[in-house]
Design a protein around this motif. Structure first.
Motif, PDB file in Angstrom:
ATOM      1  N   ALA A   1      17.249  74.710 -35.813  1.00  8.31           N
ATOM      2  CA  ALA A   1      17.024  74.665 -37.295  1.00  8.31           C
ATOM      3  C   ALA A   1      15.682  75.405 -37.614  1.00  8.31           C
ATOM      4  N   LEU A   2      14.513  74.909 -36.946  1.00  5.59           N
ATOM      5  CA  LEU A   2      13.225  75.536 -37.227  1.00  5.59           C
ATOM      6  C   LEU A   2      13.389  76.919 -37.267  1.00  5.59           C
ATOM      7  N   GLN A   3      14.017  77.546 -36.144  1.00  2.00           N
ATOM      8  CA  GLN A   3      14.093  79.032 -35.730  1.00  2.00           C
ATOM      9  C   GLN A   3      14.662  79.715 -37.098  1.00  2.00           C
ATOM     10  N   HIS A   4      15.785  78.977 -37.869  1.00  2.00           N
ATOM     11  CA  HIS A   4      16.085  79.609 -39.016  1.00  2.00           C
ATOM     12  C   HIS A   4      15.494  79.461 -39.935  1.00  2.00           C
ATOM     13  N   LEU A   5      14.422  78.626 -39.944  1.00  2.00           N
ATOM     14  CA  LEU A   5      13.434  78.585 -41.007  1.00  2.00           C
ATOM     15  C   LEU A   5      12.233  79.630 -40.988  1.00  2.00           C
ATOM     16  N   GLY A   6      12.153  80.269 -39.693  1.00  2.00           N
ATOM     17  CA  GLY A   6      11.292  81.170 -39.313  1.00  2.00           C
ATOM     18  C   GLY A   6       9.967  80.449 -38.804  1.00  2.00           C
ATOM     19  N   ASP A   7      10.099  79.187 -38.402  1.00  2.00           N
ATOM     20  CA  ASP A   7       9.101  78.585 -37.743  1.00  2.00           C
ATOM     21  C   ASP A   7       9.224  78.796 -36.493  1.00  2.00           C
ATOM     22  N   THR A   8       8.867  79.801 -35.812  1.00  2.00           N
ATOM     23  CA  THR A   8       9.100  80.055 -34.376  1.00  2.00           C
ATOM     24  C   THR A   8       8.271  79.128 -33.388  1.00  2.00           C
ATOM     25  N   GLY A   9       6.934  78.990 -33.967  1.00  2.00           N
ATOM     26  CA  GLY A   9       6.060  78.119 -33.239  1.00  2.00           C
ATOM     27  C   GLY A   9       6.691  76.718 -32.956  1.00  2.00           C
ATOM     28  N   GLY A  10       6.984  76.199 -34.045  1.00  2.00           N
ATOM     29  CA  GLY A  10       7.678  74.918 -34.025  1.00  2.00           C
ATOM     30  C   GLY A  10       8.992  74.715 -33.183  1.00  2.00           C
TER      31      GLY A  10
END
Length: 728
Positions: free
Chosen positions: A699-708
Motif C-alpha cells: 500500500a505504501l509503495q502504491h502511494l510512492g513511499d518507497t522508504g516506508g
C-alpha cells in the motif's frame, strides 16, 4: 469383488509335472493367428479344467508364480464365482481390475492406466461414469501391457471373453469345471487324480513315511479308493493323522463303506406333472428364466473323505465350521470365527488351528487368514442351511457385523491417535497406528464384502448403516499421502477426504456411499439419502469430475429439500457454487454462493456466513465489481469480529485493502491495512503479522513511499524465522 495379488502356492505341492510342462509349452506356442499369417491381438489364454478339489487353482497359481517375472505390469488373482456359487458378471470383474490397476504404480517408462493420471474419470477408481462400459475401459487400459491374470472358477465363457487383455504380451490362466466354448485358440489342460507315486507322497507327507512303508499295499488301496483326488487325500490323511493307531487297511474299508451322498440332501425337484404357474398356468408360455449355471455335484471320493473328517468333529467345532461360509470374501480370522460361533476369541483361534490341521481349512502363509477350500464351500453351505435354524444364522451374522464395527472404531481411534484406547477391550485394541493401518489394508476386501452382503441381505440394515459409517471413518483416518485434489475446504467438510489420497480408498468410499444410499432409499430415510447423495457428489468433485459433480449436487439438493434438511441444503448450495468456480463460471458461482448465504443468515450460522461473504467477495473481485466486493469483505471482517476471531478478521481486512487498491483508493487501503495490523498484533501471531506488514508495504509503495515500504518489509522479515513464510 476385489482383485488381489497372487496367493501363495500350496504348502506341499506334489505331482503334476506333465501338466505343468504342457502349460509352459502353451505359453510360447504359436497361436492360430500366427499360423494364419496375422499378428496376435490379445494375450495367451491357458485353461486348467478339473472337478472340484483336483487342485486346478493350485496348479494355476504355481504356474503363474513361476512365470510372474515376465509380466512386470501386474499379476492379479480373481475368483469369478462368488461364495454363493453364482457367476460374477464380467462388468464387476472389469471394475475390480480397473481399481487394482489404478492403485498400482506404473513401471518405469510406462504410461499410467486410466485412473492414475486423471483419477475419477470414466470407469476409474473413484466411481464409474454412468455411461461408461467397464469392460471397454479395461480393454483400453490393458493395451500394450504385460499383465498376468489368474481367473479362478470361471463358470461361463462370457465371463472371460471381455476380460482378455488387448496385448499379445499378456497371459491369462483360467480354471473351470469343463471346457469353455467361445474362447478361440485355447487347449484345455485337464486334471484327473494324482498318479499313485504322487498320491502316496501326499499321504506320507501328513501321516509319515513309516505308516506308508509298513503297509504299502493298504496305502495303495486307500489311494485308489480315493482315485488320487488331491483334496480327498488331504482330508483322509488328516483324518488318519488324528488316529495314529488306525491301520491303513481299516481306513480304506471305512472310507469304502462311507456314503458318497451329501450330509444334507438337496431339496427335491418339482415333479414333471406339477402345474405351471403364472402365464403358463393360463395356457401361455412360461416366462423365460435367466440361464443358470449348475455346479456339478462333488465327486464321490471327496464326499466320502469329507464325511469321515467332518464326523470326527465335536459338535461345537462342527457348528463353527459350518458358520465359516458366512465370512465375507471367505477371509476368516479368530474375531470372525468367535463372533459367528458366539465363543471366546482364544477358543475360536484354537478351533481354527485344529480345522486347518484337519485340512478342512487352509491358512495363508502371508496374511495368516484362514479360508474354506472352494470345493468344500457348497457342502458346508448346504450343511448350514439344512442344520441350523434361520434365526440362528441371522444372529451369527449380526454378531459378526457388530464385532466388525467395534474393530473399525478401534482402528479409527488408533489411526487418529485420539487416545482413550485403554478403555477398549483388549481383544479389539490395536497396539499401534501402524498395526491398525496394516489390519485395515489387509482386511479391506473382506470389509467391503461385509458391507455389500449386509446391504444385499436387507434384514440387518441398522448394522449395515453402522458398518458403512465406521468403514468410511476408518478409511479417512489412514495416513495422508500429502495434499490432493479436493482439499480446498468443501462446505461443511474442510479438507474432506484428505485422510487418504489412494485411488483405491476413493473407490471404496464411492461404493460405500452408494450402499448407504441403497439402505436409505429402502428404509425411507430422507436425511440419510440426502447425506449419501452429497457424499457421492463430494467424491466426484474431489476426483476432478466437476461437470458430473454439478449434476450429482443438484440431485442431492432435491433430496435435502425433500427431507427439510436446511443444513444439508446450505452445504449443497455452496458446493455447487464451488463447482462453478472451478469451471470458471464466476457469475453462476457468485449466484449460488449468494443463495447459500441467504440460507445461512436465516439459520443464524455466523461461521458459515463469514466464509460465504469471503467467497462472494473473491468472486466479485475477479469480476471487477470492486464496490460490491469491498462490501462483502467488510461483512466478512465484521462477522469474524462478532465471533471473536481476530486473526480471521485481520485476514478479511487485508483482502478488503487489496480491493481498495484495485479500485484506485490507495489511502483507504493504507488505513484498512493499519486496522488489520492492529488486530494481528492483538492475536500475537508472528506469521500473520508479517503477512499484514507485507500488505502494508504494498500500500505504501502504491502511494510512492518507497522508504516506508522498505521499512515494513524489513519488519516483516524480522518476525520470520529462517525458511518461514508469512501465514496468508
Amino acid at each position: 469383488m476385489a482383485a488381489r495379488e497372487l496367493p501363495e502356492t500350496a504348502a506341499y505341492f506334489v505331482g503334476r509335472e506333465r501338466e505343468l510342462a504342457q502349460l509352459r509349452a502353451d505359453i510360447v506356442r504359436p497361436g492360430l493367428a500366427v499360423a494364419g499369417g496375422k499378428q496376435p491381438d490379445r494375450g495367451r489364454v491357458l485353461l486348467v479344467v478339473g472337478r472340484p478339489g483336483t487342485g486346478r487353482t493350485e496348479l494355476a497359481v504355481k504356474l503363474a508364480r513361476e512365470v510372474a517375472a515376465a509380466y512386470p505390469d501386474g499379476q492379479y488373482f480373481l475368483r469369478l464365482t462368488d461364495t454363493d456359487g453364482a457367476p460374477v458378471p464380467a462388468e464387476d470383474t472389469a471394475r475390480a481390475l480397473l481399481r487394482a490397476l489404478a492403485a498400482r504404480r506404473p513401471a518405469a517408462g510406462r504410461p499410467a492406466v486410466p485412473g492414475q493420471a486423471a483419477p475419477g474419470r470414466a470407469g476409474t477408481a473413484s466411481g464409474p461414469e454412468p455411461a461408461a462400459d467397464p469392460v471397454a475401459v479395461l480393454r483400453s487400459a490393458t493395451t500394450g501391457r504385460r499383465l498376468l491374470l489368474v481367473l479362478d472358477d470361471v463358470a461361463r465363457a462370457d465371463q472371460l471373453s471381455g476380460l482378455l487383455p488387448e496385448s499379445p504380451g499378456s497371459l491369462v490362466v483360467a480354471t473351470a469345471d469343463g471346457p469353455l466354448s467361445g474362447i478361440p485358440d485355447v487347449r484345455p489342460c485337464t486334471l484327473g487324480g494324482l498318479d499313485t507315486p504322487a498320491a502316496l507322497a501326499l499321504l506320507a507327507h501328513t501321516i509319515g513315511d513309516t505308516r506308508v512303508t509298513n503297509d504299502p499295499r493298504a496305502a495303495e488301496t486307500l489311494v485308489q479308493e480315493l482315485t488320487g483326488h488331491p483334496t480327498a487325500l488331504r482330508l483322509a490323511a488328516a483324518w488318519l493323522a488324528a488316529q495314529p493307531r488306525m491301520p491303513l487297511s481299516e481306513a480304506a474299508v471305512q472310507l469304502r463303506a462311507t456314503p458318497d451322498t451329501p450330509l444334507v440332501p438337496a431339496a427335491p425337484a418339482p415333479p414333471a406333472s406339477a402345474p405351471a404357474t403364472g402365464d403358463a398356468a393360463d395356457g401361455g408360455a412360461a416366462p423365460e428364466q435367466p440361464a443358470a449355471v449348475r455346479r456339478p455335484a462333488a465327486p464321490a471320493e471327496l464326499l466320502r473323505a469329507f464325511r469321515a473328517a467332518y464326523g470326527t468333529l465335536p459338535p461345537a467345532v462342527a457348528r463353527l465350521l459350518r458358520s465359516l461360509v458366512l465370512a465375507p470374501a471367505g477371509s476368516i480370522d479368530a474375531h470372525v470365527a468367535s463372533a459367528l460361533a458366539g465363543c471366546a476369541v482364544d477358543a475360536a483361534d484354537r478351533a481354527l488351528a485344529g480345522l486347518a490341521d484337519s485340512a478342512l481349512l487352509v491358512r495363508g502363509a502371508a496374511d495368516g487368514l484362514y479360508r474354506v477350500p472352494g470345493c468344500l464351500e457348497p457342502l458346508l453351505r448346504a450343511l448350514l442351511a439344512g442344520t441350523d435354524r434361520p434365526q440362528d444364522i441371522t444372529l451369527a451374522r449380526a454378531r459378526m457385523l457388530e464385532r466388525t464395527v467395534r474393530l473399525l472404531e478401534s482402528c479409527r481411534v488408533a489411526l487418529a491417535r485420539e487416545g482413550g484406547t485403554d478403555a477398549l477391550p483388549g481383544t479389539v485394541r490395536f497396539a499401534s497406528p501402524a498395526a491398525a493401518a496394516d489390519w485395515l489394508l489387509a482386511r479391506r476386501p473382506a470389509l467391503m464384502a461385509a458391507a455389500r452382503a449386509a446391504v444385499a441381505d436387507g434384514e440387518l440394515d441398522t448394522l449395515a448403516r453402522r458398518l458403512i459409517a465406521a468403514l468410511v471413518r476408518a478409511l479417512l483416518a489412514l495416513p495422508a499421502g500429502g495434499p490432493g485434489p479436493g482439499a480446498t475446504g468443501r462446505p461443511g467438510r474442510p479438507g474432506a477426504g484428505a485422510g487418504l489420497r489412494r485411488p483405491l480408498a476413493r473407490a471404496d468410499r464411492y461404493e460405500l456411499h452408494t450402499l448407504a444410499l441403497t439402505v436409505a432409499e429402502r428404509r425411507h430415510l430422507p436425511r440419510e439419502k440426502a447425506a449419501a447423495l452429497i457424499n457421492l457428489a463430494d467424491l466426484d468433485a474431489e476426483a476432478g469430475r466437476t461437470d458430473h459433480a454439478v449434476t450429482a449436487y443438484r440431485k442431492a439438493l432435491e433430496a435435502a429439500r425433500a427431507a427439510d434438511d436446511t443444513g444439508a441444503e446450505g452445504r449443497v448450495l455452496e458446493a455447487i457454487g464451488g463447482c462453478y468456480l472451478e469451471l470458471g463460471d464466476l457469475s453462476r458461482a457468485g449466484d449460488w454462493f449468494g443463495r447459500a448465504l441467504a440460507l445461512r443468515q436465516g439459520r443464524g450460522e455466523l461461521v458459515d456466513q463469514a466464509r460465504l461473504h469471503a467467497r462472494i467477495g473473491a468472486v466479485l473481485t475477479y469480476l471487477g465489481s470492486h464496490t460490491q466486493a469491498l462490501r462483502e469483505w467488510r461483512a466478512a471482517a465484521g462477522t469474524h469480529r462478532r465471533l471473536g476471531d481476530l486473526a480471521s478478521q485481520a485476514r478479511a481486512l487485508v483482502e478488503a485493502a487489496r480491493v481498495q487498491e484495485y479500485a484506485g483508493l490507495p489511502e483507504d487501503a493504507l488505513r484498512t491495512c493499519r486496522d488489520a495490523l492492529y488486530y494481528a498484533r492483538q492475536v500475537g501471531e508472528r506469521r500473520l503479522e508479517a503477512a499484514v506488514l507485507l500488505r502494508l508495504a504494498d500500500a505504501l509503495q502504491h502511494l510512492g513511499d518507497t522508504g516506508g515500504a522498505d521499512l515494513q518489509r524489513a519488519a516483516s522479515r524480522r518476525l520470520l524465522r529462517a525458511g518461514e513464510l508469512p501465514a496468508f
